[in-house]
Design a protein around this motif. Structure first.
Motif, mmCIF file in Angstrom:
data_model
loop_
_atom_site.group_PDB
_atom_site.id
_atom_site.type_symbol
_atom_site.label_atom_id
_atom_site.label_comp_id
_atom_site.label_asym_id
_atom_site.label_seq_id
_atom_site.Cartn_x
_atom_site.Cartn_y
_atom_site.Cartn_z
ATOM 1 N N LEU A 167 0.850 -1.179 0.000
ATOM 2 C CA LEU A 167 0.000 0.000 0.000
ATOM 3 C C LEU A 167 0.889 1.233 0.000
ATOM 4 C CD1 LEU A 167 -2.748 -1.015 2.598
ATOM 5 C CD2 LEU A 167 -2.683 -1.429 0.133
ATOM 6 N N VAL A 169 1.112 5.777 -0.777
ATOM 7 C CA VAL A 169 0.405 7.059 -0.763
ATOM 8 C C VAL A 169 0.485 7.661 -2.159
ATOM 9 C CG1 VAL A 169 0.324 9.379 0.219
ATOM 10 C CG2 VAL A 169 0.955 7.431 1.657
ATOM 11 N N ILE A 185 4.148 6.529 8.631
ATOM 12 C CA ILE A 185 2.702 6.642 8.761
ATOM 13 C C ILE A 185 2.328 7.896 9.536
ATOM 14 C CG2 ILE A 185 0.650 5.553 9.780
ATOM 15 C CD1 ILE A 185 1.984 2.849 9.134
ATOM 16 N N LEU A 188 1.133 11.256 8.000
ATOM 17 C CA LEU A 188 -0.230 11.501 7.528
ATOM 18 C C LEU A 188 -1.023 12.378 8.499
ATOM 19 C CD1 LEU A 188 -1.249 7.953 6.211
ATOM 20 C CD2 LEU A 188 -0.555 9.947 4.854
ATOM 21 N N LEU A 193 -6.999 13.536 3.761
ATOM 22 C CA LEU A 193 -7.029 12.295 2.997
ATOM 23 C C LEU A 193 -8.343 12.164 2.233
ATOM 24 C CD1 LEU A 193 -5.683 9.709 5.627
ATOM 25 C CD2 LEU A 193 -4.397 10.876 3.818
ATOM 26 N N THR A 206 -6.170 1.875 6.639
ATOM 27 C CA THR A 206 -5.573 3.201 6.818
ATOM 28 C C THR A 206 -5.897 3.786 8.185
ATOM 29 O OG1 THR A 206 -5.777 3.600 4.430
ATOM 30 C CG2 THR A 206 -5.405 5.523 5.837
ATOM 31 N N VAL A 241 -4.366 6.429 0.411
ATOM 32 C CA VAL A 241 -3.580 5.203 0.561
ATOM 33 C C VAL A 241 -4.253 4.126 -0.288
ATOM 34 C CG1 VAL A 241 -2.741 3.452 2.158
ATOM 35 C CG2 VAL A 241 -2.863 5.841 2.890
ATOM 36 N N GLN A 255 6.199 5.580 -1.052
ATOM 37 C CA GLN A 255 6.168 4.386 -0.219
ATOM 38 C C GLN A 255 6.240 4.755 1.264
ATOM 39 O OE1 GLN A 255 9.562 2.673 -2.611
ATOM 40 N NE2 GLN A 255 8.421 0.775 -2.220
ATOM 41 N N PHE A 256 5.696 3.869 2.090
ATOM 42 C CA PHE A 256 5.806 4.046 3.532
ATOM 43 C C PHE A 256 7.170 3.545 4.024
ATOM 44 C CE2 PHE A 256 1.087 3.966 3.407
ATOM 45 C CZ PHE A 256 0.846 5.140 4.115
#
Length: 309
Positions: A167, A169, A185, A188, A193, A206, A241, A255-256
């Motif tokens: 997953l 963003v 994370i 965020l 969002l 999410t 996400v 990417q996270f």
């Protein structure tokens, strides 16, 4: 209790209208009503509340409906299995899939299957994983491609893992990157969002990830399906996400930070029925597509089929 009575009962339950159900079943409305009354006599209970044209299921009707659907679906499966004995050049497969999978890898999978078996009719039903499991259990689907579910509490269903997808963003390419490099994370927090509707797997993932970091996510807008969320992000309403398989080239992809977020996609089916040849062919085609390198998986997506076959 007769098969045709169950078919009439299911039609009334789905249309909530005797006349519309009769039209669907191509029978005169008085004949349909007579068969429903005969069914009610057979089961010893009233199945519908009939109040000024407003038709709703009674408790007995609610109990009978999933059973009737299973009987009707399994009868149809039996007919199809017999019809397909002579050759695999024809048949029909009812496949369920989540909206994100319909936007991601599934079209490529089905295109490859269609090229191999042009005579097999594909019927695609798009819905959430939980709803798809219910339809599969009731016999309304032959196969379902679902997310992160091991099908607890239903002995009729089985599943096997297909692939794990990262997953990420997404943001518009015309906007600056949310962060340099990978995004924790926690980054965020306070960022608007674009959020999926309630009951959507990606929404729950999410929100739970944000809560795990000690904050509630901020929604710029919520309630959309996959296509709507992508368009809203493109319009600049906020970040989202999403699975890496749906990103394509339209968006900036962030990417996270490791270990990141991911989800497992699984193929679900009924274990208690003999699948028609066309259904088995599609199941094998999906597994082969992921096992032999045919699939062009995006970064962050890894097949789980080769290791398990």
């Amino acid at each position: 209790m007769q098969f045709q009575q169950l078919a009439y009962f299911a039609a009334v339950a789905e249309t909530r209208h005797f006349t519309h159900a009769a039209e669907r079943m191509r029978v005169a409305q008085p004949s349909l009503s007579q068969q429903i009354r005969a069914l009610e006599r057979d089961v010893g209970a009233v199945l519908f509340h009939r109040i000024r044209g407003n038709v709703t299921l009674t408790e007995a009707g609610e109990t009978l409906l999933p059973i009737a659907r299973r009987i009707l679906a399994e009868t149809e499966t039996a007919y199809r299995a017999v019809r397909e004995l002579d050759e695999l050049g024809r048949g029909r497969v009812r496949l369920g899939a989540t909206p994100s999978l319909c936007t991601g890898l599934l079209p490529e999978m089905l295109a490859a299957f269609r090229r191999a078996y042009p005579g097999i009719e594909l019927v695609l039903h798009e819905s959430g994983s939980r709803d798809l499991q219910t339809e599969l259990s009731e016999g309304g689907l032959d196969l379902a491609v679902i997310v992160d579910s091991r099908l607890p509490g239903d002995a009729r269903l089985e599943s096997r893992p297909l692939f794990v997808e990262e997953l990420v963003v997404i943001s518009p390419k015309t906007a600056p990157a949310p962060v340099r490099g990978r995004m924790p994370i926690g980054a965020l927090r306070e960022r608007p969002l674009v959020m999926f509707r309630r009951g959507y797997d990606l929404r729950e993932t999410t929100v739970n990830a944000c809560r795990g970091e000690g904050f509630e996510p901020l929604f710029a807008i919520e309630g959309g399906e996959m296509d709507a969320v992508l368009e809203l992000v493109q319009a600049g309403l906020g970040l989202a996400v999403v699975p890496s398989t749906v990103v394509g080239t339209r968006f900036r992809r962030t990417q996270f930070t490791e270990p990141g977020l991911s989800r497992v996609v699984r193929l679900a089916y009924r274990r208690d029925v003999e699948q028609p040849r066309a259904v088995r062919a599609l199941q094998e085609a999906i597994l082969r597509f992921l096992a032999d390198g045919t699939a062009k998986l995006p970064p962050g997506t890894r097949s789980l089929v080769a290791a398990s076959r």
